[in-house]
Design a protein around this motif. Structure first.
Motif, PDB file in Angstrom:
ATOM      1  N   PHE A 138       0.973  -1.192  -0.008  1.00 54.71           N
ATOM      2  CA  PHE A 138      -0.093  -0.031   0.001  1.00 54.71           C
ATOM      3  C   PHE A 138       0.908   1.214  -0.105  1.00 54.71           C
ATOM      4  CE2 PHE A 138      -1.594   3.479   2.639  1.00 54.71           C
ATOM      5  CZ  PHE A 138      -2.834   3.828   1.885  1.00 54.71           C
ATOM      6  N   LEU A 139       0.771   2.157  -0.922  1.00 54.46           N
ATOM      7  CA  LEU A 139       1.237   3.483  -1.012  1.00 54.46           C
ATOM      8  C   LEU A 139       0.258   4.571  -0.765  1.00 54.46           C
ATOM      9  CD1 LEU A 139       4.008   5.436  -1.600  1.00 54.46           C
ATOM     10  CD2 LEU A 139       3.254   4.929  -4.195  1.00 54.46           C
ATOM     11  N   GLY A 140       0.641   5.217   0.253  1.00 57.60           N
ATOM     12  CA  GLY A 140      -0.341   6.311   0.802  1.00 57.60           C
ATOM     13  C   GLY A 140       0.615   7.751   0.304  1.00 57.60           C
ATOM     14  N   ILE A 141       0.086   8.692  -0.458  1.00 58.17           N
ATOM     15  CA  ILE A 141       0.703   9.789  -0.904  1.00 58.17           C
ATOM     16  C   ILE A 141      -0.004  10.862  -0.118  1.00 58.17           C
ATOM     17  CG2 ILE A 141       1.561  11.087  -2.461  1.00 58.17           C
ATOM     18  CD1 ILE A 141       1.307   8.992  -4.531  1.00 58.17           C
ATOM     19  N   SER A 142       0.760  11.549   0.669  1.00 58.94           N
ATOM     20  CA  SER A 142       0.131  12.777   1.375  1.00 58.94           C
ATOM     21  C   SER A 142       1.238  13.893   1.706  1.00 58.94           C
ATOM     22  CB  SER A 142      -0.869  12.224   2.712  1.00 58.94           C
ATOM     23  OG  SER A 142      -1.044  13.308   3.465  1.00 58.94           O
ATOM     24  N   THR A 143       0.845  14.915   1.220  1.00 59.85           N
ATOM     25  CA  THR A 143       1.949  16.077   1.434  1.00 59.85           C
ATOM     26  C   THR A 143       1.847  16.488   3.172  1.00 59.85           C
ATOM     27  OG1 THR A 143       0.320  17.859   0.992  1.00 59.85           O
ATOM     28  CG2 THR A 143       1.830  17.035  -0.855  1.00 59.85           C
ATOM     29  N   SER A 144       0.815  16.351   3.666  1.00 61.74           N
ATOM     30  CA  SER A 144       0.682  16.564   5.153  1.00 61.74           C
ATOM     31  C   SER A 144       1.408  15.394   5.973  1.00 61.74           C
ATOM     32  CB  SER A 144      -0.473  17.034   5.663  1.00 61.74           C
ATOM     33  OG  SER A 144      -1.550  16.141   5.403  1.00 61.74           O
ATOM     34  N   GLY A 145       0.876  14.062   5.309  1.00 65.91           N
ATOM     35  CA  GLY A 145       1.032  13.108   6.137  1.00 65.91           C
ATOM     36  C   GLY A 145      -0.194  12.872   7.161  1.00 65.91           C
ATOM     37  N   ASN A 146      -1.055  13.749   7.045  1.00 64.39           N
ATOM     38  CA  ASN A 146      -1.964  13.429   8.039  1.00 64.39           C
ATOM     39  C   ASN A 146      -3.408  13.229   7.617  1.00 64.39           C
ATOM     40  OD1 ASN A 146      -0.582  13.519  10.412  1.00 64.39           O
ATOM     41  ND2 ASN A 146      -0.059  15.592  10.064  1.00 64.39           N
ATOM     42  N   SER A 147      -3.734  13.079   6.274  1.00 62.44           N
ATOM     43  CA  SER A 147      -5.010  13.087   5.868  1.00 62.44           C
ATOM     44  C   SER A 147      -5.596  11.845   6.367  1.00 62.44           C
ATOM     45  CB  SER A 147      -5.183  13.233   4.201  1.00 62.44           C
ATOM     46  OG  SER A 147      -4.602  14.189   3.814  1.00 62.44           O
ATOM     47  N   ARG A 148      -6.749  12.008   6.929  1.00 64.79           N
ATOM     48  CA  ARG A 148      -7.487  10.940   7.513  1.00 64.79           C
ATOM     49  C   ARG A 148      -7.819   9.744   6.760  1.00 64.79           C
ATOM     50  NH1 ARG A 148      -8.922  10.929  12.864  1.00 64.79           N
ATOM     51  NH2 ARG A 148     -11.123  10.211  12.588  1.00 64.79           N
ATOM     52  N   ASN A 149      -8.161  10.029   5.441  1.00 62.73           N
ATOM     53  CA  ASN A 149      -8.645   9.018   4.626  1.00 62.73           C
ATOM     54  C   ASN A 149      -7.668   8.283   4.320  1.00 62.73           C
ATOM     55  OD1 ASN A 149      -7.620  10.804   2.914  1.00 62.73           O
ATOM     56  ND2 ASN A 149      -9.500  10.946   1.424  1.00 62.73           N
ATOM     57  N   VAL A 150      -6.371   8.502   4.062  1.00 62.41           N
ATOM     58  CA  VAL A 150      -5.280   8.019   3.835  1.00 62.41           C
ATOM     59  C   VAL A 150      -4.590   7.315   5.108  1.00 62.41           C
ATOM     60  CG1 VAL A 150      -2.710   8.281   3.070  1.00 62.41           C
ATOM     61  CG2 VAL A 150      -4.383   9.654   2.035  1.00 62.41           C
ATOM     62  N   LEU A 151      -4.815   7.882   6.139  1.00 64.02           N
ATOM     63  CA  LEU A 151      -4.491   7.189   7.534  1.00 64.02           C
ATOM     64  C   LEU A 151      -5.236   5.968   7.554  1.00 64.02           C
ATOM     65  CD1 LEU A 151      -3.754  10.136   9.800  1.00 64.02           C
ATOM     66  CD2 LEU A 151      -2.102   8.991   8.482  1.00 64.02           C
ATOM     67  N   PHE A 152      -6.516   5.999   7.295  1.00 64.72           N
ATOM     68  CA  PHE A 152      -7.486   4.809   7.713  1.00 64.72           C
ATOM     69  C   PHE A 152      -7.008   3.758   6.735  1.00 64.72           C
ATOM     70  CE2 PHE A 152     -10.828   7.772   9.486  1.00 64.72           C
ATOM     71  CZ  PHE A 152     -10.859   7.143  10.855  1.00 64.72           C
ATOM     72  N   ALA A 153      -6.760   4.131   5.447  1.00 57.81           N
ATOM     73  CA  ALA A 153      -6.302   3.148   4.505  1.00 57.81           C
ATOM     74  C   ALA A 153      -5.072   2.352   5.141  1.00 57.81           C
ATOM     75  CB  ALA A 153      -6.120   3.751   3.123  1.00 57.81           C
ATOM     76  N   ALA A 154      -4.195   3.117   5.454  1.00 56.21           N
ATOM     77  CA  ALA A 154      -2.811   2.763   6.110  1.00 56.21           C
ATOM     78  C   ALA A 154      -3.138   1.727   7.078  1.00 56.21           C
ATOM     79  CB  ALA A 154      -1.965   3.755   6.357  1.00 56.21           C
ATOM     80  N   VAL A 155      -4.066   2.043   7.914  1.00 55.54           N
ATOM     81  CA  VAL A 155      -4.105   1.034   9.200  1.00 55.54           C
ATOM     82  C   VAL A 155      -4.920  -0.118   8.803  1.00 55.54           C
ATOM     83  CG1 VAL A 155      -5.592   0.897  11.275  1.00 55.54           C
ATOM     84  CG2 VAL A 155      -4.469   3.008  10.905  1.00 55.54           C
ATOM     85  N   ALA A 156      -5.890  -0.019   7.802  1.00 55.91           N
ATOM     86  CA  ALA A 156      -6.718  -1.255   7.128  1.00 55.91           C
ATOM     87  C   ALA A 156      -5.579  -2.209   6.473  1.00 55.91           C
ATOM     88  CB  ALA A 156      -7.674  -0.737   6.104  1.00 55.91           C
ATOM     89  N   ALA A 157      -4.599  -1.460   5.599  1.00 52.88           N
ATOM     90  CA  ALA A 157      -3.464  -2.263   5.139  1.00 52.88           C
ATOM     91  C   ALA A 157      -2.775  -3.066   6.016  1.00 52.88           C
ATOM     92  CB  ALA A 157      -2.718  -1.046   4.202  1.00 52.88           C
ATOM     93  N   LYS A 158      -2.310  -2.416   7.150  1.00 51.21           N
ATOM     94  CA  LYS A 158      -1.453  -3.022   8.129  1.00 51.21           C
ATOM     95  C   LYS A 158      -2.152  -4.093   8.429  1.00 51.21           C
ATOM     96  CE  LYS A 158       1.519  -1.188  10.766  1.00 51.21           C
ATOM     97  NZ  LYS A 158       2.752  -0.090  11.310  1.00 51.21           N
ATOM     98  N   SER A 159      -3.544  -4.184   8.912  1.00 49.01           N
ATOM     99  CA  SER A 159      -4.206  -5.141   9.685  1.00 49.01           C
ATOM    100  C   SER A 159      -4.689  -6.292   8.590  1.00 49.01           C
ATOM    101  CB  SER A 159      -5.690  -4.775   9.881  1.00 49.01           C
ATOM    102  OG  SER A 159      -6.418  -4.753   8.676  1.00 49.01           O
ATOM    103  N   LYS A 160      -4.105  -6.216   7.200  1.00 45.52           N
ATOM    104  CA  LYS A 160      -4.322  -7.268   6.280  1.00 45.52           C
ATOM    105  C   LYS A 160      -3.050  -7.817   5.791  1.00 45.52           C
ATOM    106  CE  LYS A 160      -7.883  -7.873   4.013  1.00 45.52           C
ATOM    107  NZ  LYS A 160      -8.580  -8.065   2.694  1.00 45.52           N
ATOM    108  N   GLY A 161      -1.902  -7.330   6.470  1.00 49.19           N
ATOM    109  CA  GLY A 161      -0.632  -7.952   6.216  1.00 49.19           C
ATOM    110  C   GLY A 161       0.088  -7.366   4.833  1.00 49.19           C
ATOM    111  N   LEU A 162      -0.306  -6.077   4.338  1.00 47.77           N
ATOM    112  CA  LEU A 162       0.471  -5.357   3.402  1.00 47.77           C
ATOM    113  C   LEU A 162       1.454  -4.766   3.813  1.00 47.77           C
ATOM    114  CD1 LEU A 162      -2.675  -5.738   2.618  1.00 47.77           C
ATOM    115  CD2 LEU A 162      -2.384  -3.587   0.700  1.00 47.77           C
ATOM    116  N   HIS A 163       2.781  -4.245   3.172  1.00 49.04           N
ATOM    117  CA  HIS A 163       3.575  -3.328   3.372  1.00 49.04           C
ATOM    118  C   HIS A 163       3.021  -2.176   3.213  1.00 49.04           C
ATOM    119  CE1 HIS A 163       6.380  -6.738   3.399  1.00 49.04           C
ATOM    120  NE2 HIS A 163       5.980  -7.299   2.456  1.00 49.04           N
ATOM    121  N   VAL A 164       3.366  -1.147   3.923  1.00 45.97           N
ATOM    122  CA  VAL A 164       2.860   0.300   4.080  1.00 45.97           C
ATOM    123  C   VAL A 164       4.017   1.280   3.851  1.00 45.97           C
ATOM    124  CG1 VAL A 164       1.844   2.044   5.362  1.00 45.97           C
ATOM    125  CG2 VAL A 164       0.920  -0.012   5.498  1.00 45.97           C
ATOM    126  N   ILE A 165       3.821   1.824   2.464  1.00 50.22           N
ATOM    127  CA  ILE A 165       4.838   2.889   2.316  1.00 50.22           C
ATOM    128  C   ILE A 165       3.993   4.159   2.395  1.00 50.22           C
ATOM    129  CG2 ILE A 165       6.419   3.777   0.540  1.00 50.22           C
ATOM    130  CD1 ILE A 165       6.842   0.961  -0.687  1.00 50.22           C
TER     131      ILE A 165
END
Ligand SMILES: O=C(CO)[C@@H](O)[C@H](O)[C@H](O)[C@H](O)COP(=O)(O)O
Length: 215
Positions: A138-165
């Motif tokens: 999973f690659l999340g692109i965020s200039t602030s690094g704090n956009s919640r829709n991207v953060l929710f996706a990163a958490v979901a990705a981790k829960s499913k065993g994806l690598h998060v970049i």
């Protein structure tokens, strides 16, 4: 082969010297993506605004030829011609090798319905939940690094065993905390961060293409 691949990072840093601080994280992101593709996995990518366009741009570079020829493998070409000589010949000539990648920023029927009926902040997470498999990236692109829709996706990705970049700006962020690897380009203003994201992801796409399709 690896020399050719390293030359892309050297080239990037020659053209954008301030990206020297990202050399290690770019290399790590490349290693993770290379391993995922070697193992038959895929990339899921998302972001907002300019980063949504970047997500689609990345998919375009990976899913078809970027700089190199990507002919289909001999076995597949043979199979295509066997299934249907006329159509198979055209396919064998024009299909291109692809590195599977999906941008979570399109899919208008799904996204409008989900955002209308449920929590709009979870639209990327919902797609990670549907498409994501262990060891995908999973690659999340965020200039602030704090956009919640991207953060929710990163958490979901981790829960499913994806690598998060994460691909962010210089400031530490929640995405950096969540990510296995975070490429923090050395700028703090949104448009300047976006201007550095493009050469970074082009470099990653060039490296991957070189590895999988270079001679
Ligand atoms: O692209 C631009 C303006 O250049 C903006 O639309 C920008 O991408 C949006 O404000 C985003 O919502 C910012 O989100 P993020 O990069 O902080 O995650």
């Amino acid at each position: 082969m690896e020399e050719n691949i390293n030359k892309h990072i050297d080239n990037l840093i020659d053209r954008y010297p301030k990206l020297i601080v990202c050399r290690n994280s770019i290399q790590e992101a490349y290693n993770t993506l290379k391993q995922a593709y070697t193992d038959g996995r895929k990339l899921l990518v998302c972001g907002n605004g300019g980063s949504a366009s970047d997500s689609e741009h990345i998919v375009g570079e990976l899913m078809k030829e970027f700089k190199l020829k990507r002919e289909v493998f001999k076995d597949q070409a043979e199979a295509l011609r066997t299934i249907d000589p006329e159509l198979g010949e055209i396919l064998a000539k024009h299909l291109q090798g692809a590195l599977p990648a999906i941008a979570l920023t399109g899919h208008s029927s799904l996204t409008t319905a989900f955002m209308n009926d449920s929590n709009p902040e979870l639209i990327f997470a919902q797609q990670v939940n549907g498409y994501g498999k262990p060891h995908d990236v999973f690659l999340g692109i965020s200039t602030s690094g704090n956009s919640r829709n991207v953060l929710f996706a990163a958490v979901a990705a981790k829960s499913k065993g994806l690598h998060v970049i994460g691909l962010t700006g210089q400031r530490d962020s929640k995405l950096k905390e969540l990510a296995d690897i975070c490429i923090q380009v050395p700028e703090t203003e949104t448009y300047k961060i976006q201007e550095l994201h493009l050469p970074v992801y082009h470099c990653l796409c060039l490296m991957l293409e070189e590895h999988f399709f270079g001679k």
